[in-house]
Motif scaffolding. Sequence first.
Motif, short mmCIF file in Angstrom:
data_model
loop_
_atom_site.label_atom_id
_atom_site.label_comp_id
_atom_site.label_asym_id
_atom_site.label_seq_id
_atom_site.Cartn_x
_atom_site.Cartn_y
_atom_site.Cartn_z
N TYR A 91 48.10 -42.53 -20.45
CA TYR A 91 48.09 -41.60 -21.81
C TYR A 91 49.06 -40.52 -21.62
O TYR A 91 49.55 -40.33 -20.78
CB TYR A 91 46.62 -41.05 -21.61
N LYS A 118 49.08 -32.97 -29.06
CA LYS A 118 48.10 -34.15 -29.82
C LYS A 118 47.92 -34.99 -28.81
O LYS A 118 48.84 -35.63 -28.01
CB LYS A 118 48.85 -34.48 -30.89
N PRO A 119 46.79 -35.54 -28.64
CA PRO A 119 46.67 -36.65 -27.75
C PRO A 119 47.46 -38.12 -28.09
O PRO A 119 47.38 -38.29 -29.30
CB PRO A 119 45.14 -36.94 -27.44
N PHE A 120 47.74 -38.82 -27.29
CA PHE A 120 48.44 -40.33 -27.64
C PHE A 120 47.94 -41.10 -26.64
O PHE A 120 47.96 -40.80 -25.65
CB PHE A 120 49.68 -39.79 -27.55
N THR A 125 43.54 -41.79 -32.47
CA THR A 125 43.89 -40.62 -31.65
C THR A 125 42.46 -40.03 -31.65
O THR A 125 42.31 -38.76 -30.97
CB THR A 125 44.82 -39.92 -32.06
N TYR A 166 40.11 -39.34 -28.43
CA TYR A 166 40.69 -38.42 -27.39
C TYR A 166 40.53 -36.82 -27.74
O TYR A 166 40.51 -36.62 -29.00
CB TYR A 166 42.22 -38.82 -26.94
N ASN A 223 43.26 -33.30 -35.10
CA ASN A 223 43.21 -33.25 -33.70
C ASN A 223 44.31 -32.42 -33.07
O ASN A 223 44.88 -33.31 -31.92
CB ASN A 223 42.98 -35.01 -33.02
#
Length: 743
Positions: free
Chosen positions: A481, A523-525, A530, A533, A656
């Motif tokens: 991640y 930002k989650p990746f 997405t 997360y 997000n």
Amino acid sequence: MCFKKNVSFYLFFLCCVVFTFSQTNGNNQTDLIANRINELSKRKAEDLIYIQTNKDIYMSQEDLWFKGYVLDAQFHVPSLRSNLFYLQLLNDKTEEVVWEEKYEIEHGFVDGHVYLDEKLESGNYTLVAYTSYSFFKNTEEFCAQKKIKIFSVNKEELVKDESKEVNSSKIKFSVFPEGGHLVAGFENKLAFKATDLMGYPENVTGYVYENDSIINTFNTSHLGMGTFKCFLKTENKYQIKVNDTWYEFPEVLKEGKLLHLISQTPKYANFKIARTTEQIGEKVFVRLHVRGVTYKILIKTLESKESLIKIPLTDVPNGVAEVTLFNSSLKPIAERLIYIGLDKNLKIETNLSKERYKTREKVVLKLSIKDANDQPVVTHLGLSVYDKFYRNKVESKNILTHYYLSSQLKGNIYNPEYYFDKNNKTRKRDLDLLLLTNGWRSYQWSESNLEKLQPKTNAIIEDPLIGKFKVLYKEKEPKPYFVVVSSGNQTNNTNFIQVNEDKSFKVSSRFLKIGQRGYVYLKPFGEGDTKDYRILVSEVDSDTITKYKKQKQLVYSFKSAPKSLFKEVTPFQYYDGTQNLEEVYIKKRKTPIFRDKLLGQLDSLQKLEPNIETCVCHNGIVNCKNHCPSFGFVSNNVFDGHKKQLTQEELLELYNLTAIKSFYGKRQFFNMTYDEVTVNDPFPDKRNTLLWAPNLVTDQNGEVIVEFYCSDTNSEFLGVIEAVGADGGLGHEAFRIRVNKHN
């Protein structure tokens, strides 16, 4: 150029930090005594912060310029432990936080500004600074503060003297045996301290009673402090009477050892060791350490009741030193504080181009810095030149008093500048009184205090910031991640942070810097959507800081001030020819919600996206013409046929994103310059700070030249220099400049 110079300065620092340990015997006992304090002091590996400002008194709507010195607590060299400098401005009366921002520490130094809002009320305020290595849950005291005063330009009232009337008949009186305890059969030395209930010194006369007879009379020598001696017997009762009030006498031991300072020179400290027993060949140890680092250990064989011991002071850094006496079993039995190298501070020489200047005239100032041996020193300087009327006469704090006294001794110190002024002939004697009272059994680096500390696991501020990557579904197998980091103000500035196996990650100062004066967005990746997360980041929490700060004793130097202090400052000044308006109303368009480009772009995008939600009336008809008007409510995000403007929180949730406030941006202090044409400019120049130069660095000859221009103010200006030398030495100097319209 400035950045390269600072890096060179720091590298020079590293080369000059030399730790010298000296001992007279290399056996296991001396090693053990040395290692005890050295190992314990590792628990106190921390930074000490000093705050310098461009002046002491401000008007609202001004910029307050500051410099933070983040130095190693033991060696006073710039610390590399911390990168995040968290600064607050507090209203002393309401305890409200009126400003808080993050600033970047570069090679142990940080500088910036604070805007003083027009809504601030006149009164006393405090700048408070924190780093992850200077502010802990389990420390008892806090001293990283700077007191200022602010006048509101919206009011004509002056700041009132808020000191309360104190009943002068009531005093606080305490007695402190030299070495920590009293022993019968010897002449013992005791120090005393008398203050009123607000902590201001009181002059007293006292009497020592043995049973019912007076055996000694004592008087105050300096600022409520003094000493007296008594030959004590165990079978007698002792009391002290001061101002018709009786005080208990400390306990008198039947047996024991005394540690008494006889004299001190720059090269030696001469002590007497007295004991009640006459054990032939008894061995004792004497250790001298400064800020938790052992420099000298001596072994002494006692052959009589009283013995002399001479401690060499060469190669020992200046500052408060603790001398501890150990018995043959290595048990500490007495301790005494001494001050080493009162005159070994950096020597700062100021050379002005002339004594008096005309308004708008150019000033050339040459600074030369030397150490105690008159050798030039590469030095990092902070320099301010400001109108003397903006000097707070209550202030008695500078870089010397902060690092050498306030941060080393327990409690508040009255007028600490006194001890560093060479014009005060009895300052060495008076400084010894301070060490006998403020430092008694409460020295910051004593073994008893260090044993209470734990290794650094209780920092209140995290640096770097710690984040957690949260997966909303149950994983079948671990996956890689990432966190995407974007600046809110710059384009094409995207970075990635790899998430650790435990789903944690760090947001370093590098990422806080890219969003300067705004926010950075995380930002989650990962694989898939997405929205599966979430990102959580432990930001600096103002409420937590306030909670723990209230649990600590706030240490600050002080001295009394005349009642007329603030009458010298005019809260607001009108220039000649100024026309005053009765009252003006200014209308403006609605302030945009979003402060940076990124959120503004996302806000525009979400308005362009088609809205799939529809209106269903109570009859179950989709987009009913009778109950779903064409203009009006259509969906949760639509008003009057258009999507509503989302709040910042709503927009972050929609995409997000997690927002983190970045470092507060730097601004250059404006230095006015004049030439043959502009010197005749009719617009008034009312600057009260002529120069603010927080990052001056001397050359290899210890010299630096600065130039600046006077304003139109006919006044005497005060120059203040704070210095950190390449060997960890510190310096402070002040000078004055007289400016007149006609010389």
